[in-house]
Design a protein around this motif. Structure first.
Motif, PDB file in Angstrom:
ATOM      1  N   LYS A 229     -68.480  46.326 -31.698  1.00 50.20           N
ATOM      2  CA  LYS A 229     -67.187  46.922 -31.392  1.00 50.20           C
ATOM      3  C   LYS A 229     -67.349  48.412 -31.128  1.00 50.20           C
ATOM      4  CE  LYS A 229     -62.992  46.118 -33.561  1.00 50.20           C
ATOM      5  NZ  LYS A 229     -62.278  45.854 -34.808  1.00 50.20           N
ATOM      6  N   LYS A 230     -66.688  48.887 -30.105  1.00 45.56           N
ATOM      7  CA  LYS A 230     -66.820  50.304 -29.746  1.00 45.56           C
ATOM      8  C   LYS A 230     -66.017  51.177 -30.706  1.00 45.56           C
ATOM      9  CE  LYS A 230     -68.904  49.880 -25.536  1.00 45.56           C
ATOM     10  NZ  LYS A 230     -69.539  48.605 -25.950  1.00 45.56           N
ATOM     11  N   ARG A 231     -66.624  52.280 -31.102  1.00 46.96           N
ATOM     12  CA  ARG A 231     -65.899  53.269 -31.898  1.00 46.96           C
ATOM     13  C   ARG A 231     -65.531  54.428 -30.975  1.00 46.96           C
ATOM     14  NH1 ARG A 231     -64.292  50.712 -36.242  1.00 46.96           N
ATOM     15  NH2 ARG A 231     -65.984  49.752 -37.420  1.00 46.96           N
ATOM     16  N   PRO A 232     -64.375  55.047 -31.178  1.00 50.79           N
ATOM     17  CA  PRO A 232     -63.992  56.146 -30.291  1.00 50.79           C
ATOM     18  C   PRO A 232     -64.896  57.371 -30.490  1.00 50.79           C
ATOM     19  CG  PRO A 232     -62.459  55.940 -32.118  1.00 50.79           C
ATOM     20  CD  PRO A 232     -63.379  54.763 -32.203  1.00 50.79           C
ATOM     21  N   VAL A 233     -65.254  58.037 -29.379  1.00 54.74           N
ATOM     22  CA  VAL A 233     -66.046  59.263 -29.460  1.00 54.74           C
ATOM     23  C   VAL A 233     -65.083  60.432 -29.634  1.00 54.74           C
ATOM     24  CG1 VAL A 233     -67.608  60.773 -28.190  1.00 54.74           C
ATOM     25  CG2 VAL A 233     -67.822  58.290 -27.986  1.00 54.74           C
ATOM     26  N   SER A 234     -65.408  61.315 -30.578  1.00 55.59           N
ATOM     27  CA  SER A 234     -64.484  62.420 -30.835  1.00 55.59           C
ATOM     28  C   SER A 234     -65.194  63.763 -30.614  1.00 55.59           C
ATOM     29  CB  SER A 234     -63.971  62.325 -32.267  1.00 55.59           C
ATOM     30  OG  SER A 234     -63.652  63.594 -32.766  1.00 55.59           O
ATOM     31  N   PHE A 235     -64.671  64.551 -29.669  1.00 50.09           N
ATOM     32  CA  PHE A 235     -65.271  65.868 -29.430  1.00 50.09           C
ATOM     33  C   PHE A 235     -64.980  66.806 -30.577  1.00 50.09           C
ATOM     34  CE2 PHE A 235     -65.080  64.011 -25.191  1.00 50.09           C
ATOM     35  CZ  PHE A 235     -66.404  64.171 -24.833  1.00 50.09           C
ATOM     36  N   LYS A 236     -63.869  66.547 -31.222  1.00 48.99           N
ATOM     37  CA  LYS A 236     -63.513  67.366 -32.377  1.00 48.99           C
ATOM     38  C   LYS A 236     -64.618  67.272 -33.443  1.00 48.99           C
ATOM     39  CE  LYS A 236     -60.256  67.293 -36.043  1.00 48.99           C
ATOM     40  NZ  LYS A 236     -59.540  66.197 -36.681  1.00 48.99           N
ATOM     41  N   ASN A 237     -65.124  66.046 -33.639  1.00 46.83           N
ATOM     42  CA  ASN A 237     -66.165  65.869 -34.641  1.00 46.83           C
ATOM     43  C   ASN A 237     -67.427  66.637 -34.267  1.00 46.83           C
ATOM     44  OD1 ASN A 237     -64.600  64.334 -36.286  1.00 46.83           O
ATOM     45  ND2 ASN A 237     -65.350  62.366 -35.505  1.00 46.83           N
ATOM     46  N   TYR A 238     -67.776  66.628 -32.970  1.00 49.70           N
ATOM     47  CA  TYR A 238     -68.964  67.376 -32.549  1.00 49.70           C
ATOM     48  C   TYR A 238     -68.756  68.874 -32.795  1.00 49.70           C
ATOM     49  CZ  TYR A 238     -71.179  63.266 -30.642  1.00 49.70           C
ATOM     50  OH  TYR A 238     -71.787  62.058 -30.533  1.00 49.70           O
TER      51      TYR A 238
ATOM     52  N   SER D 105     -70.195  37.280 -30.641  1.00 49.78           N
ATOM     53  CA  SER D 105     -70.549  37.674 -29.275  1.00 49.78           C
ATOM     54  C   SER D 105     -71.888  37.097 -28.818  1.00 49.78           C
ATOM     55  CB  SER D 105     -70.593  39.200 -29.165  1.00 49.78           C
ATOM     56  OG  SER D 105     -71.743  39.704 -29.820  1.00 49.78           O
ATOM     57  N   PHE D 106     -72.683  36.614 -29.748  1.00 49.67           N
ATOM     58  CA  PHE D 106     -74.046  36.169 -29.430  1.00 49.67           C
ATOM     59  C   PHE D 106     -74.081  35.074 -28.359  1.00 49.67           C
ATOM     60  CE2 PHE D 106     -77.539  33.163 -30.520  1.00 49.67           C
ATOM     61  CZ  PHE D 106     -78.611  33.987 -30.260  1.00 49.67           C
ATOM     62  N   GLY D 107     -73.299  34.008 -28.590  1.00 47.47           N
ATOM     63  CA  GLY D 107     -73.314  32.892 -27.648  1.00 47.47           C
ATOM     64  C   GLY D 107     -72.896  33.285 -26.238  1.00 47.47           C
ATOM     65  N   PRO D 108     -71.690  33.884 -26.079  1.00 49.06           N
ATOM     66  CA  PRO D 108     -71.254  34.272 -24.738  1.00 49.06           C
ATOM     67  C   PRO D 108     -72.230  35.230 -24.047  1.00 49.06           C
ATOM     68  CG  PRO D 108     -69.525  34.718 -26.387  1.00 49.06           C
ATOM     69  CD  PRO D 108     -70.641  34.066 -27.095  1.00 49.06           C
ATOM     70  N   LEU D 109     -72.832  36.160 -24.798  1.00 48.48           N
ATOM     71  CA  LEU D 109     -73.792  37.084 -24.179  1.00 48.48           C
ATOM     72  C   LEU D 109     -74.981  36.322 -23.609  1.00 48.48           C
ATOM     73  CD1 LEU D 109     -74.026  40.248 -26.455  1.00 48.48           C
ATOM     74  CD2 LEU D 109     -73.326  40.164 -24.071  1.00 48.48           C
ATOM     75  N   ASN D 110     -75.422  35.289 -24.342  1.00 48.41           N
ATOM     76  CA  ASN D 110     -76.546  34.495 -23.859  1.00 48.41           C
ATOM     77  C   ASN D 110     -76.228  33.771 -22.563  1.00 48.41           C
ATOM     78  OD1 ASN D 110     -78.236  35.191 -25.929  1.00 48.41           O
ATOM     79  ND2 ASN D 110     -77.629  33.473 -27.230  1.00 48.41           N
ATOM     80  N   GLU D 115     -69.747  42.271 -20.231  1.00 49.07           N
ATOM     81  CA  GLU D 115     -69.255  42.752 -21.516  1.00 49.07           C
ATOM     82  C   GLU D 115     -67.751  42.547 -21.682  1.00 49.07           C
ATOM     83  OE1 GLU D 115     -70.169  46.612 -23.280  1.00 49.07           O
ATOM     84  OE2 GLU D 115     -72.248  46.270 -22.716  1.00 49.07           O
ATOM     85  N   GLU D 116     -67.015  42.760 -20.594  1.00 43.96           N
ATOM     86  CA  GLU D 116     -65.559  42.600 -20.709  1.00 43.96           C
ATOM     87  C   GLU D 116     -65.206  41.155 -21.026  1.00 43.96           C
ATOM     88  OE1 GLU D 116     -66.268  44.232 -17.085  1.00 43.96           O
ATOM     89  OE2 GLU D 116     -67.117  45.358 -18.778  1.00 43.96           O
ATOM     90  N   VAL D 117     -65.844  40.224 -20.305  1.00 46.66           N
ATOM     91  CA  VAL D 117     -65.543  38.811 -20.535  1.00 46.66           C
ATOM     92  C   VAL D 117     -65.914  38.443 -21.977  1.00 46.66           C
ATOM     93  CG1 VAL D 117     -65.999  36.452 -19.813  1.00 46.66           C
ATOM     94  CG2 VAL D 117     -65.900  38.272 -18.114  1.00 46.66           C
ATOM     95  N   VAL D 118     -67.074  38.930 -22.427  1.00 48.51           N
ATOM     96  CA  VAL D 118     -67.499  38.611 -23.788  1.00 48.51           C
ATOM     97  C   VAL D 118     -66.478  39.143 -24.787  1.00 48.51           C
ATOM     98  CG1 VAL D 118     -69.263  38.991 -25.551  1.00 48.51           C
ATOM     99  CG2 VAL D 118     -69.950  38.519 -23.203  1.00 48.51           C
ATOM    100  N   THR D 119     -66.062  40.392 -24.610  1.00 51.08           N
ATOM    101  CA  THR D 119     -65.069  40.976 -25.514  1.00 51.08           C
ATOM    102  C   THR D 119     -63.809  40.107 -25.537  1.00 51.08           C
ATOM    103  OG1 THR D 119     -65.896  43.120 -24.836  1.00 51.08           O
ATOM    104  CG2 THR D 119     -63.838  43.109 -26.049  1.00 51.08           C
ATOM    105  N   GLN D 120     -63.384  39.687 -24.346  1.00 46.36           N
ATOM    106  CA  GLN D 120     -62.214  38.850 -24.218  1.00 46.36           C
ATOM    107  C   GLN D 120     -62.386  37.550 -25.006  1.00 46.36           C
ATOM    108  OE1 GLN D 120     -59.435  39.843 -23.175  1.00 46.36           O
ATOM    109  NE2 GLN D 120     -58.704  37.814 -23.808  1.00 46.36           N
TER     110      GLN D 120
END
Lengths: 256, 236, 284, 284
Positions: A229-238, D105-110, D115-120
């Motif tokens: 899962k992506k975490r937001p990048v924060s310039f404030k933190n840098y 995410s492992f299965g769909p990535l394989n 990435e968008e479809v996998v996230t979905q």
């Protein structure tokens, strides 16, 4: 099961980008190690303790308990450095002579030890900041971005997961052994322990095949690809990192 | 004369006792803690470690391409090593400590794989248990993931070649693997903190003196335990 | 039948992370009885069992064995664990030795008994659990049912007074479960006190002569099985269901085929016997 | 309902050590059906499943997917495994990552999706298994039931046509088992073909619309659940028991309260509805 790990998933800095936390910790740790003054480690300790308790919201008692973990090593090693034995009684700052052997403390050794004490505690507080605020799975992602060989990060993913699986099994086996009077004598301890280890090892072989099969069923191709899962990048933190690190580096440079 | 001798013995006993009292149950204390090594030494051991890790990565990659299920096996073996090191083992002196698993792992998986596994396990020990550290990872990996396994491997292969019985080869491999790990730690500490008088040699001797006392019985215990584990495994 | 053998008084226990696992648990176990503890996963059954032989130590409250508070000194604990045996749920974590014989001998060997006595006890335990024919087999090659038997033998070889079974029939197929219940019956006939935990309401109802229902660390009811299961609100609260024997019986009473005073059937056979034949019809 | 999706023809398989695990297994799976495979521990259910997606390769015989013999070439296997998902019994040997999100995410990535479809897909799978609220929790802090759901999500994210469940309710308490069966019902309603193995006869009877009984590597019977369970000798031979619904129903027929032509009840409610009220009596 492992306290540090539970806090990593349950603290106020959890959603901060792991790369930002890692950079902050690594820079500070470097500055702390490279310092020649005792003030830098003290500042580092204060900053990290503040971050852990005030920002991340970890209870103070948890941090204090953790700080005592490496104390045994620290004390033993410091005493070893501080005390010396010699047939020559000169140069000692404080000494006692028995039968021609002098046991005592020399001043430079004492200074080394005092320095070491603060520096180590400063660095350890950095380690705890990272460990208490960042789930290991996210740290592994950072390593992956840093181009650490893929096989290492893959193994880390597996090892981290199965530490808990085997820990649970080991606890269950130990309980069963205690229930049947295991560990009540040295003999019984060796018997219990060797069986615990070999039983666990047997499971390593069986379970790894099961895991391979279940991963193959999900189209495993030889590489363990995962999405984090992506975490937001924060310039404030840098910016905050820069504000903390630059004065510390200057302090180190000026105090020579 | 008699008086002087008894005084010596008295001193020795006090020394031994005080070490046993200060020394905690767990010999985790044997990993060099975070921040303990000065910057230059920490960096040096990192640099020393890297080629061995690269060699380990290469050898693992090769075996894994041939047998893809070995990756899961190595992962679980790493987890096992961590769990093993988190358990207290009985010692011949009655106190308890933690095994290194160096001998057991080396005999099962070979020394190069052990370098990589030990490094990862040390990272997890630092981050999860607060034993060892990131800056000292190079030094700790060198003692536990390089010196230990290669000594174990050499001793095991050497003794087998000489026709020693299986149990003896395993015992010596595990005992010496454990012991040499800590001899290396002592040397690393001595190098980083030379004594004001006597320099590096004196410092190394001091560290060796302290660690030998607690470590020799523990090394023997680990040797015995490893032999017992192999006996059970071979009965399977 | 009314000699108290094990008792807990206001037992409280929290896990290291602070979650409360047991709250004011008061339970009496009579010598020789068959007590079932019913509850869904996580109700605290296993945690309670771990207190019975001193593996966990309560935060407050006492456990009494034969009227005496149990002591946590090493010697006293060994003595207690000799008397109170636990057969854990997962036989894979109970069988940690290479062969069946080795595993059964583990307990007696730890007690420091002589080799002859150990051999004697292992042989007896093999006989009692009908596993003599597999005594030399490696434990990892056993079937699930065999593993379960061997793990019971390992506990029997310690000759306990009380045997505790944690979810004994989970994962067993019907035939093995039946065989297992026969073994329990035998042990009970020999005078052992038996406690078992389960979330199988049918099993608990048919087997036990006393029942306790646990929910979130508390014992919310205990008493005779028939009485307990007629209190629908308690059964629901504990996330359990009513045994089908009782449900069918109630339905028949409701529809008028059985008088409300008819005794609750303890087994399928009893239920079916109670059902009258329709007049003018011949029972085949 | 009668489109054949998966079929085995004379499947034979032995373990590397020589023990025969499957003998002449012939089984047809219809698209969209709910097939239960009943058998005691060690009957060969799991081994059969491993053949369905090509993890094991038969010694002789074929497996056909949509009429085509399955191929063991890498690409074809990936294609097959995309269609046939297996949820293994023990979630601890299926979940390889401590992060729920990563694991799903492992299965769909394989499958080489973007990435968008996998996230979905991960998001959808979390929704379907009602695990969205635990997506940030590490695997090792989940309960058994939650782990089970996550391992199902990992299979759902591959969007298979057929989902195979190996002993899905083993070790679950009544409430969790019920919740799990509801999830199965939902998947079935969405058109998935579902195969499950179990030794819970009541569950297999009530849930499935077709049943196969395995015994020692053979399929000794298959057909409609009601028919199969009325063949007592087969049920006994396979170490199984008869579902209590059928037993009670038969007893009522025998005693004359239900006509022999009465349909077998599929649920408790149906059974009770069939029982007539005694004349001159009022149903409360």
């Amino acid at each position: 099961m492992i306290a540090v790990d539970s806090y990593a998933y349950n603290n106020n800095l959890k959603s901060v980008h792991p790369a930002e936390k890692s950079l902050f910790v690594m820079l500070t740790m470097g500055v702390c190690l490279a310092s020649s003054t005792m003030i830098t480690p003290l500042i580092v300790l204060a900053v990290m303790a503040g971050g852990i308790i005030l920002k991340a919201g970890i209870p103070t008692r948890v941090l204090i308990k953790l700080m005592t973990v490496p104390l045994a090593f620290l004390l033993i090693s410091m005493l070893t450095i501080v005390f010396s034995v010699s047939t020559n009684s000169s140069g000692f700052w404080l000494a006692q002579t028995y039968n021609g052997f002098t046991i005592g403390i020399r001043y430079p050794d004492l200074m080394t030890a005092a320095n070491l004490f603060l520096r180590s505690l400063g660095a350890v507080s950095c380690l705890y900041f990272l460990a208490l605020t960042t789930p290991l799975t996210e740290l592994i992602t950072v390593l992956h971005k840093l181009k650490v060989p893929f096989i290492i990060t893959e193994l880390m993913v597996l090892i981290y997961r199965f530490i808990f699986v085997f820990m649970e099994t080991a606890t269950a086996i130990r309980r069963a052994q205690y229930s049947r009077s295991g560990y009540i004598s040295v003999n019984s301890s060796f018997r219990s322990m060797s069986r615990l280890f070999s039983a666990l090892l047997g499971k390593v072989f069986v379970k790894s095949q099961d895991l391979y099969n279940s991963m193959a069923a999900r189209c495993y191709t030889g590489e363990i690809k995962v999405l984090t899962k992506k975490r937001p990048v924060s310039f404030k933190n840098y910016f905050i990192i820069a504000v903390i690190e630059i004065p510390l580096i200057l302090l180190n440079l000026l105090w020579r | 004369m008699f008086l002087r001798k008894s005084k010596h013995i008295g001193l020795l006993i006090t020394y031994v006792m005080s070490i046993y009292i200060i020394f905690p149950d767990d010999a985790y204390a044997m990993h060099i803690m975070e921040g303990f090594l000065p910057f230059n030494w920490a960096a040096l051991w990192w640099i020393v470690m890297i080629p061995f890790v690269i060699a380990g990565v290469r050898s693992i990659k090769k075996t894994v391409t041939l047998h893809p299920n070995l990756k899961m096996l190595l992962g679980m073996a790493g987890a096992f090593a961590f769990v093993m090191s988190a358990l207290k083992i009985p010692s011949v002196t009655g106190s308890s400590s933690h095994p290194t698993g160096v001998g057991l792992g080396t005999i099962l998986f070979g020394p190069t794989a052990m370098t990589v596994l030990s490094m990862i396990v040390l990272v997890f020990q630092a981050l999860l248990l607060a034993h060892g550290g990131i800056t000292t990872l190079g030094a700790n990996t060198f003692s536990m993931g390089i010196v230990g396994p290669f000594v174990s491997y050499g001793v095991y292969k050497g003794l087998k070649k000489l026709g020693a019985p299986q149990w003896l080869s395993i015992f010596m491999a595990a005992t010496l693997g454990n012991l040499m790990t800590y001899v290396t730690t002592s040397i690393q500490l001595g190098l980083a903190f030379p004594a004001a008088a006597g320099g590096v040699t004196a410092a190394i001797l001091k560290f060796l003196g302290i660690f030998a006392l607690t470590q020799i019985p523990l090394a023997i215990s680990e040797g015995l335990l490893t032999v017992m584990v192999f006996n059970i495994l071979s009965a399977y | 039948m009314s000699e108290l053998i094990l008792e807990t008084v206001d037992l409280e226990y929290s896990y290291p992370d602070g979650t409360s696992a047991l709250r004011k648990v008061n339970l009496q176990v009579q010598k020789g009885e068959k007590l079932a503890i019913l509850g869904s996963n996580g109700a605290g059954k296993s945690t309670l069992f771990m207190h019975f032989n001193g593996i966990y130590r309560p935060d407050s409250g006492f456990i009494k064995y034969q009227g005496q508070d149990i002591s946590y000194k090493k010697k006293a604990l060994t003595e207690l664990r000799k008397k109170v045996g636990i057969v854990f749920q997962d036989p894979d974590s109970q069988l940690f030795s290479a062969s069946v014989w080795q595993d059964i001998s583990f307990g007696p060997l730890n007690l420091g008994l002589s080799e002859e006595v150990v051999t004697q006890r292992v042989k007896q335990a093999l006989l009692d659990t009908e596993t003599t024919d597999i005594e030399d087999k490696p434990t990892h090659l056993l079937s699930y049912g065999q593993k379960k038997r061997v793990s019971i033998a390992g506990v029997l070889a310690m000759e306990p007074e009380i045997i505790i079974f944690d979810e004994p029939t989970a994962g067993m197929d019907p035939r093995h479960a039946q065989e297992f219940m026969q073994l329990l019956e035998k042990l009970s006939d020999e005078g052992k006190t038996i406690i078992l935990s389960t979330h199988d309401v049918d099993l608990a109802y048919s087997w036990s002569n006393r029942l306790a229902i646990m929910y979130r660390g508390e014992i919310i009811a205990h008493g005779l099985p028939g009485e307990l299961f007629s209190r629908t609100e308690i059964v629901k609260r504990a996330d359990l269901t009513i045994p089908w024997l009782i449900e069918t019986h109630s339905e028949l009473v409701k529809k008028g085929w059985l008088p409300p005073s008819a005794p609750l059937p303890k087994s399928k056979e009893e239920l079916f016997q109670n059902i009258p034949v329709k007049s003018g019809q011949q029972s085949a």
